[in-house]
Design a protein around this motif. Structure first.
Motif, PDB file in Angstrom:
ATOM      1  N   LEU A 190     -25.023  40.958  88.076  1.00 21.80           N
ATOM      2  CA  LEU A 190     -24.814  39.967  89.133  1.00 21.80           C
ATOM      3  C   LEU A 190     -23.861  38.873  88.678  1.00 21.80           C
ATOM      4  O   LEU A 190     -22.920  38.503  89.384  1.00 21.80           O
ATOM      5  CB  LEU A 190     -26.152  39.325  89.526  1.00 21.80           C
ATOM      6  CG  LEU A 190     -27.122  40.120  90.389  1.00 21.80           C
ATOM      7  CD1 LEU A 190     -28.420  39.349  90.537  1.00 21.80           C
ATOM      8  CD2 LEU A 190     -26.516  40.393  91.764  1.00 21.80           C
ATOM      9  N   ALA A 191     -24.140  38.339  87.497  1.00 25.00           N
ATOM     10  CA  ALA A 191     -23.340  37.230  86.977  1.00 25.00           C
ATOM     11  C   ALA A 191     -21.886  37.653  86.758  1.00 25.00           C
ATOM     12  O   ALA A 191     -20.964  36.869  86.985  1.00 25.00           O
ATOM     13  CB  ALA A 191     -23.955  36.708  85.685  1.00 25.00           C
ATOM     14  N   ALA A 192     -21.682  38.883  86.309  1.00 24.23           N
ATOM     15  CA  ALA A 192     -20.320  39.369  86.049  1.00 24.23           C
ATOM     16  C   ALA A 192     -19.482  39.391  87.323  1.00 24.23           C
ATOM     17  O   ALA A 192     -18.259  39.254  87.284  1.00 24.23           O
ATOM     18  CB  ALA A 192     -20.378  40.757  85.433  1.00 24.23           C
ATOM     19  N   LYS A 193     -20.151  39.537  88.474  1.00 21.18           N
ATOM     20  CA  LYS A 193     -19.443  39.556  89.763  1.00 21.18           C
ATOM     21  C   LYS A 193     -19.368  38.165  90.384  1.00 21.18           C
ATOM     22  O   LYS A 193     -18.969  38.023  91.546  1.00 21.18           O
ATOM     23  CB  LYS A 193     -20.172  40.506  90.716  1.00 21.18           C
ATOM     24  CG  LYS A 193     -20.178  41.957  90.251  1.00 21.18           C
ATOM     25  CD  LYS A 193     -21.024  42.832  91.170  1.00 21.18           C
ATOM     26  CE  LYS A 193     -21.078  44.261  90.657  1.00 21.18           C
ATOM     27  NZ  LYS A 193     -21.965  45.124  91.497  1.00 21.18           N
ATOM     28  N   LYS A 194     -19.740  37.118  89.594  1.00 15.66           N
ATOM     29  CA  LYS A 194     -19.681  35.723  90.055  1.00 15.66           C
ATOM     30  C   LYS A 194     -20.488  35.523  91.337  1.00 15.66           C
ATOM     31  O   LYS A 194     -20.061  34.822  92.271  1.00 15.66           O
ATOM     32  CB  LYS A 194     -18.232  35.279  90.282  1.00 15.66           C
ATOM     33  CG  LYS A 194     -17.309  35.535  89.097  1.00 15.66           C
ATOM     34  CD  LYS A 194     -17.728  34.736  87.874  1.00 15.66           C
ATOM     35  CE  LYS A 194     -16.776  34.963  86.717  1.00 15.66           C
ATOM     36  NZ  LYS A 194     -17.188  34.279  85.474  1.00 15.66           N
TER      37      LYS A 194
END
Length: 393
Positions: free
Chosen positions: A129-133
């Motif tokens: 999730l975080a990697a996709k901002k």
């Protein structure tokens, strides 16, 4: 974590007395769950949080069955039924099944994009999730929620933390300490909403927003439930073992079933189900001695929190609220991000809260547990162990 510590204690206290098998549903060796937020934040690699390497278990003759779920305890046959496998017999059984994350029963809780933060598999999902901002709402302002919010923010997500209560970590911190923690966490780019009750999660195919009870809406691509845990007791209950909030145990950590024990977050001792690591380790030491045939009784634990919460060092122990005729000594420096509160009752240190500088946390905890009189060091103890002991000498 509780099972790994028990095996470690048994290896010393009862070497060769038992053939030990550890059966776990997670697909990896036991790891330090406390450090999951560090993995999420990119501060620690996943493999670095393993408690013991595979060789350590082999050297102690322990049979490991991971990625295996126990479906049933047959007390009559003294057997465990394992999903998709034959039964495993036992003479002594220790339940260290831990806890499960709470999921709020609000509309939309079953939408795609709603997750929990509890184990290493959850971390993998949150990292994606975080990697996709993504925009993430974390529900829960206790330890789990703060850790999830910090890890996600460090990993690149835009995070809003929603908490039902009027302050963060209300079970571990007083109001001034919680207010300082809120300020320090907000400096890391995390939005915090207090007195905020979640009413509904909106979305079609996935999460789109979170609606609060007062009508406010927060745009979100994902929601993380981190609003608490509950002891994992289904296996014990289905076997007919006495369960209240947790699996009820006596001072030997034995359940209502002879030869069946429980420890850690799944156990309830004298009406208390501890949700912290230290009590589980204390229980493991007692149970290992008992299984070795030695006299040992668990009398309960002085609850203490000594962690880095969202990158901020936090400690609390004992009666940190300081009510009922006690007196409090407070040192607060909001500019430097430091807060200390010591609670004294009947001439002894009864509780403590530290935010920022926790250098002397274990010394304060020792004073609380030993109940030593502190009159000789009372005026210096706020400034740390070194000064206090030098003055006493």
């Amino acid at each position: 974590m509780a099972a790994a510590r028990l095996v470690d204690e048994l290896a010393r206290a009862a070497l060769g007395r038992y053939a030990i098998a550890v059966i776990g549903a997670e697909p990896r060796l036991a790891y330090n769950r406390v450090l999951l937020s560090s993995v999420l934040a990119g501060e620690t690699a996943s493999h670095e949080i393993e408690l013991k390497p595979a060789r350590w278990w082999r050297d102690r003759g322990v049979t490991l069955k991971y990625n295996c779920r126990v479906d049933e305890i047959d007390l009559g046959r003294r057997e465990l039924k394992i999903e998709g496998e034959e039964s495993v017999a036992f003479s002594r059984l220790v339940l260290a099944t831990g806890s499960e994350p709470l999921r709020l029963g609000v509309p939309g809780a079953d939408l795609a994009g709603v997750h929990t933060f509890r184990d290493s598999r959850d971390v993998d999902l949150l990292l994606a999730l975080a990697a996709k901002k993504k925009r993430v709402v974390v529900i829960g302002g206790g330890l789990l929620g703060l850790e999830a919010a910090y890890g996600l923010a460090r990993a690149g997500a835009a995070v809003t933390l929603v908490h039902l209560m009027d302050r963060l970590m209300e079970r571990q911190l007083d109001r001034p300490a919680a207010a300082l923690l809120k300020t320090l966490v907000e400096r890391k780019g995390i939005e915090i909403l207090l007195d905020a009750s979640t009413a509904r999660i909106h979305g079609g195919g996935g999460v789109e927003s979170v609606e609060l009870a007062d009508g406010r809406r927060i745009d979100a691509d994902a929601v993380i439930f981190a609003a608490g845990i509950k002891p994992s007791v289904a296996l014990a209950r289905e076997a007919g073992i006495v369960v209240k909030r947790g699996i009820v145990v006596d001072d030997h950590l034995e359940t209502s079933a002879e030869g069946v024990f429980a420890l850690g977050e799944c156990a309830e001792h004298r009406g208390i189900a501890y949700g912290l690591v230290e009590p589980a380790y204390e229980q493991a030491a007692v149970l290992a001695r008992h299984l070795a045939g030695r006299e040992a009784r668990y009398q309960g634990s002085v609850v203490a929190t000594n962690l880095k919460v969202s990158g901020v060092s936090v400690f609390s122990a004992g009666d940190f609220l300081g009510e009922g005729g006690s007196e409090s000594i407070v040192l607060s420096d909001a500019r430097s991000g430091s807060y200390k509160k010591l609670v004294i009752a009947s001439g002894r240190l009864a509780g403590a809260v530290l935010v920022g500088d926790t250098t002397d946390a274990l010394w304060y905890l020792g004073l609380i547990r030993s109940r030593e009189p502190v009159a000789a060091i009372r005026s210096q103890m706020m400034f740390g162990r070194a000064l206090a002991l030098a003055k006493a000498a």
